[in-house]
Scaffold this motif. Structure first.
Motif, PDB file in Angstrom:
ATOM      1  N   TRP A 417     -11.479  50.666  56.562  1.00 54.15           N
ATOM      2  CA  TRP A 417     -10.077  50.300  56.801  1.00 54.15           C
ATOM      3  C   TRP A 417      -9.265  50.432  55.518  1.00 54.15           C
ATOM      4  O   TRP A 417      -8.199  51.033  55.492  1.00 54.15           O
ATOM      5  N   ARG A 418      -9.844  49.931  54.428  1.00 53.16           N
ATOM      6  CA  ARG A 418      -9.095  49.948  53.168  1.00 53.16           C
ATOM      7  C   ARG A 418      -8.948  51.363  52.609  1.00 53.16           C
ATOM      8  O   ARG A 418      -7.927  51.706  52.012  1.00 53.16           O
ATOM      9  N   ILE A 419      -9.965  52.200  52.819  1.00 52.09           N
ATOM     10  CA  ILE A 419      -9.850  53.593  52.333  1.00 52.09           C
ATOM     11  C   ILE A 419      -8.761  54.315  53.132  1.00 52.09           C
ATOM     12  O   ILE A 419      -7.961  55.074  52.569  1.00 52.09           O
ATOM     13  N   ALA A 420      -8.714  54.053  54.436  1.00 55.28           N
ATOM     14  CA  ALA A 420      -7.665  54.683  55.264  1.00 55.28           C
ATOM     15  C   ALA A 420      -6.284  54.266  54.744  1.00 55.28           C
ATOM     16  O   ALA A 420      -5.389  55.099  54.588  1.00 55.28           O
ATOM     17  N   ALA A 425      -1.368  55.412  51.497  1.00 58.91           N
ATOM     18  CA  ALA A 425      -0.553  54.948  50.361  1.00 58.91           C
ATOM     19  C   ALA A 425      -0.449  56.030  49.288  1.00 58.91           C
ATOM     20  O   ALA A 425       0.608  56.233  48.686  1.00 58.91           O
ATOM     21  N   GLU A 426      -1.544  56.764  49.084  1.00 59.38           N
ATOM     22  CA  GLU A 426      -1.551  57.818  48.071  1.00 59.38           C
ATOM     23  C   GLU A 426      -0.548  58.912  48.436  1.00 59.38           C
ATOM     24  O   GLU A 426       0.189  59.408  47.579  1.00 59.38           O
ATOM     25  N   ASP A 460       1.583  46.455  50.815  1.00 55.97           N
ATOM     26  CA  ASP A 460       1.093  45.734  49.651  1.00 55.97           C
ATOM     27  C   ASP A 460       0.696  46.692  48.529  1.00 55.97           C
ATOM     28  O   ASP A 460       0.828  46.378  47.344  1.00 55.97           O
ATOM     29  N   ILE A 461       0.244  47.898  48.893  1.00 55.66           N
ATOM     30  CA  ILE A 461      -0.241  48.847  47.873  1.00 55.66           C
ATOM     31  C   ILE A 461       0.922  49.613  47.238  1.00 55.66           C
ATOM     32  O   ILE A 461       0.973  49.783  46.027  1.00 55.66           O
TER      33      ILE A 461
END
Lengths: 677, 72
Positions: A417-420, A425-426, A460-461
């Motif tokens: 989930w966080r990598i997605a 975000a990138e 948040d990122i």
């Protein structure tokens, strides 16, 4: 009381249909049918009742998917002898990441997946000079021989692009006549001087090839769609959206269908602009999170960035005005895998619609982002896609368990989930950086079916100002098709060094382009916009869209254009070279006919405190598990606010509000999520 | 020191041998087998001499016409 407006966005998985009647938005989603694309459109129109609609605006990824998957008709290509391999070589540019990779092949090259196989590309003995003079006369008997070969090979359409035909199209015109003799007058043929008489032969050739392919793909489809809509009582105007989401009557669209190739992604940007106008926020970053990818659009001061061409794949160019949309392979269907070095990866491969994520229970065994969201408790197994698909939580868990790595099951799901989120975000940061904007001054707009459940984590990122989840986020792109005008556009290349005595020449070029458009438009009132692509003398790349102010041109002549060019050049590049002469390359005219648009209606004010309809356990988001209240979006009114963690559900989307965030319902019913701190 | 012979022809070309049969694309009776250098090295191809359709394509000798001095 306004007129009834219809729009449809045909995607790979679902066909989204939107109707606005009496200011109220009605929506439906129908599973797409790759074999008969028009059927879901008609089904959606029938469900909502199309009989009294004044317009039916259409965007589709049908053509784009056909190119990406190379499910293309067999077409021939005629060009000047010695140049047939320009479709193999492109502009001879390698992607930055593959500069030293000896195994890299151009994706549309002969060694990979060419659009037109080499034996169907034939050289014609002729040569036109850049001045428009004939160096070698057209060898008609050789041309007839080549056409005969193509006829025996059974081609379905023909593209013609000769060197320097944008200056003098005589040879292309003659080849068109010869092709009509050999294949018959109704045979689909695109010649580059008609498709877009622009300088630089490779993009002109690739555009011409795509154009004839799109004629073969869209012509029957458009006729069928119009006939079947009329059979269902529709008496209004069927329009196709182009690659900036501007509208074109369908009969005009199929005369140059390369323009409609990129309509779907552009419609999302148009929807963001429409919403931004309504809520008074012009600085937006639109994030359309679909099954396969996330499309990111930067909108500054209410307008997206428009380019004079777009790439379908690396260096596979189409010369048409197109909204700039960047894509990253991170969507709900993105596959979670383990790299050879043992780390977890998300995308760019996607499970697509078939078999889809493991939890769809359609035979997929690989874990995806949707499986992660289900395992985390964000998605409801019984309420997905308005109950059209029942999700299998055990299959999602099995898919994650099957990954060959040493991580625990909670780690696999949480990291996926966080990598997605980080992949999305990138891409957002990259887009912002490319345009020199600071994400802290921008609002993210989350749409696409998967956007609302993922983008709160991205907020948040990237440190954006806020996250906006519009009404009907799962069909927001289709809503964008009700936010644009009719735009008739024409362009042509003519190299011209801007000097004091070139004023009459410039006027004549613009007058010619405007006369062409007037023929199509009739007497209808339109806003005329003139521009040109120019460069400093000696450059080989142009700075596009230098606005031409008509009165200033009349009063001051080319000096006004030169001044505009240097100002635009300085704005884009941070430096100016006013001592260097300016050369104009491509001239453009747009005629804009305003049309009725969707006006967002104020949402009902919220009464009392929002009451949750239930609660759900969110796993892996934090340690320990969190119990989050679940709110029905339809029950929330303007002014209502809820604190994260919370889930806001609606039939076709789920919005996640993570701990530390606050969601508030805006005046139009949009959800605005901000950091509570 | 080796003495290599000077070329005796103004150009070099790969010999082509006629192959019986018709081109499946344009139906011409003009199939030929010959060696081509393309992506991935040398290939032995059967192509139609009229429309250039590739009927078959298989890997050819690694170094094409060149025979190393040490080759058996």
């Amino acid at each position: 009381m306004g007129r009834t407006l219809f729009s449809v966005d045909v995607g790979g998985t679902f066909t989204d249909v939107v109707m606005v009647r009496d200011g109220n938005i009605h929506v439906t989603k129908v599973p797409s049918n790759a074999a008969a694309t028009h059927l879901p459109v008609i089904e959606g129109a029938r469900r909502l009742g199309v009989a009294d609609a004044a317009v039916f605006n259409h965007a589709s990824t049908k053509g784009l998917n056909a190119v990406l998957t190379r499910s293309l008709p067999k077409v021939g290509f005629l060009t000047t002898q010695g140049h047939k391999d320009m479709l193999d070589a492109g502009r001879c540019m390698r992607p930055m990441n593959n500069q030293t990779d000896a195994r890299w092949h151009r994706p549309f090259g002969d060694a990979a997946r060419p659009l037109v196989r080499r034996y169907l590309r034939r050289g014609i003995h002729e040569r036109m000079l850049a001045t428009g003079e004939v160096l070698i006369a057209l060898d008609e008997s050789q041309a007839l021989d080549e056409l005969a070969v193509l006829k025996r090979c059974g081609i379905q359409g023909l593209a013609i692009c000769l060197i320097n035909s944008f200056v003098n199209p005589a040879h292309e015109q003659r080849l068109l006549a010869l092709a009509a003799e050999v294949f018959g007058p109704a045979f689909p043929v695109s010649a580059s001087f008609q498709v877009g008489p622009r300088a630089k032969e490779y993009p002109r050739a690739s555009t011409t090839v795509i154009d004839v392919m799109m004629k073969l793909i869209y012509d029957d489809y458009a006729h069928l769609l119009d006939a079947q809509l009329r059979a269902n009582g529709f008496t209004g105007q069927l329009n196709f959206a182009d690659s900036t989401a501007a509208l074109i009557p369908w009969r005009d669209a199929i005369t140059a269908p390369h323009r409609v190739l990129f309509a779907g992604p552009a419609a999302g940007a148009a929807a963001c602009c429409g919403l931004g106008r309504a809520i008074g926020d012009g600085n937006l970053i639109g994030c359309d999170v679909g099954g396969t990818s996330t499309d990111v659009t930067v909108i500054v001061a209410g307008a997206p960035f428009i380019n004079d061409s777009f790439e379908i794949e690396h260096d596979l160019l189409v010369n048409t005005l197109a909204t700039e949309v960047a894509s990253v392979g991170a969507g709900g269907g993105s596959i979670v895998s383990v790299s050879p070095s043992g780390d977890l990866r998300v995308g760019p491969q996607s499970a697509g619609a078939t078999p889809g994520p493991a939890c769809y229970g359609r035979g997929g065994t690989l874990p995806t982002v949707t499986d992660a969201c289900l395992a985390m408790g964000i998605l409801d197994p019984d309420g997905f896609a308005d109950g059209q698909i029942r999700l299998d939580a055990a299959a999602a868990a099995r898919a994650f368990a099957s990954l060959d790595c040493r991580m625990s099951q909670p780690e696999r799901v949480r990291f996926a989930w966080r990598i997605a989120l980080n992949n999305i975000a990138e891409e957002i940061s990259r887009c912002a950086l490319r345009h020199g904007v600071d994400t802290r001054d921008f609002s993210l707009v989350a749409f696409g079916s998967a956007g609302p459940m993922l983008l709160a984590g991205v907020l948040d990122i990237v440190k954006a100002r806020r996250l906006i989840v519009p009404p009907h986020p799962g069909l927001f792109s289709a809503i964008g098709l009700l936010s644009t005008d009719f735009v008739y556009a024409s362009s042509r290349s003519q190299y011209l060094l801007l000097q004091p005595d070139t004023g009459p020449q410039i006027e004549a070029i613009f007058a010619g382009l405007e006369a062409q458009l007037r023929e199509r438009l009739g007497t209808e009132a339109a806003v005329v916009r003139r521009s040109f692509d120019g460069r400093l003398a000696g450059q080989s790349w142009e700075t596009p869209f230098i606005e031409v102010n008509g009165p200033a041109l009349k009063a001051r002549g080319p000096a006004a254009l030169i001044e505009e060019f240097h100002a635009e050049y300085a704005r884009r590049n941070g430096v100016a070279f006013p001592q260097i002469p300016v050369q104009a390359v491509t001239w453009r005219v747009q005629m804009i006919v305003p049309t009725e648009k969707l006006s967002w209606r104020a949402a009902q004010a919220g009464v009392g405190r929002p009451v949750p309809s239930g609660q759900r356990t969110l796993r892996y988001l934090a340690d320990p598990e969190i119990v989050a209240p679940v709110y029905e979006r339809a029950a929330l009114g303007a002014g209502h606010a809820v604190a994260g963690p919370a889930l806001i559900i609606e039939p076709l989307a789920t919005t996640l509000v993570i701990p530390g965030q606050r969601a508030q319902i805006g005046t139009l019913g949009e959800i605005t999520i901000t950091e509570a701190r | 020191m080796h003495n290599f012979p000077r070329p005796t022809t103004p150009t070099v070309d790969a010999p082509r041998t006629a192959v019986p049969g018709h081109c499946p694309e344009c139906a011409a009776e003009a199939l030929e087998r010959y060696r081509v250098m393309s992506e991935g090295g040398w290939w032995l191809v059967v192509k139609c001499g009229r429309c250039l359709y590739s009927v078959s394509r298989e890997p050819g000798p690694l170094l094409g016409a060149f025979v190393p001095l040490g080759a058996p």
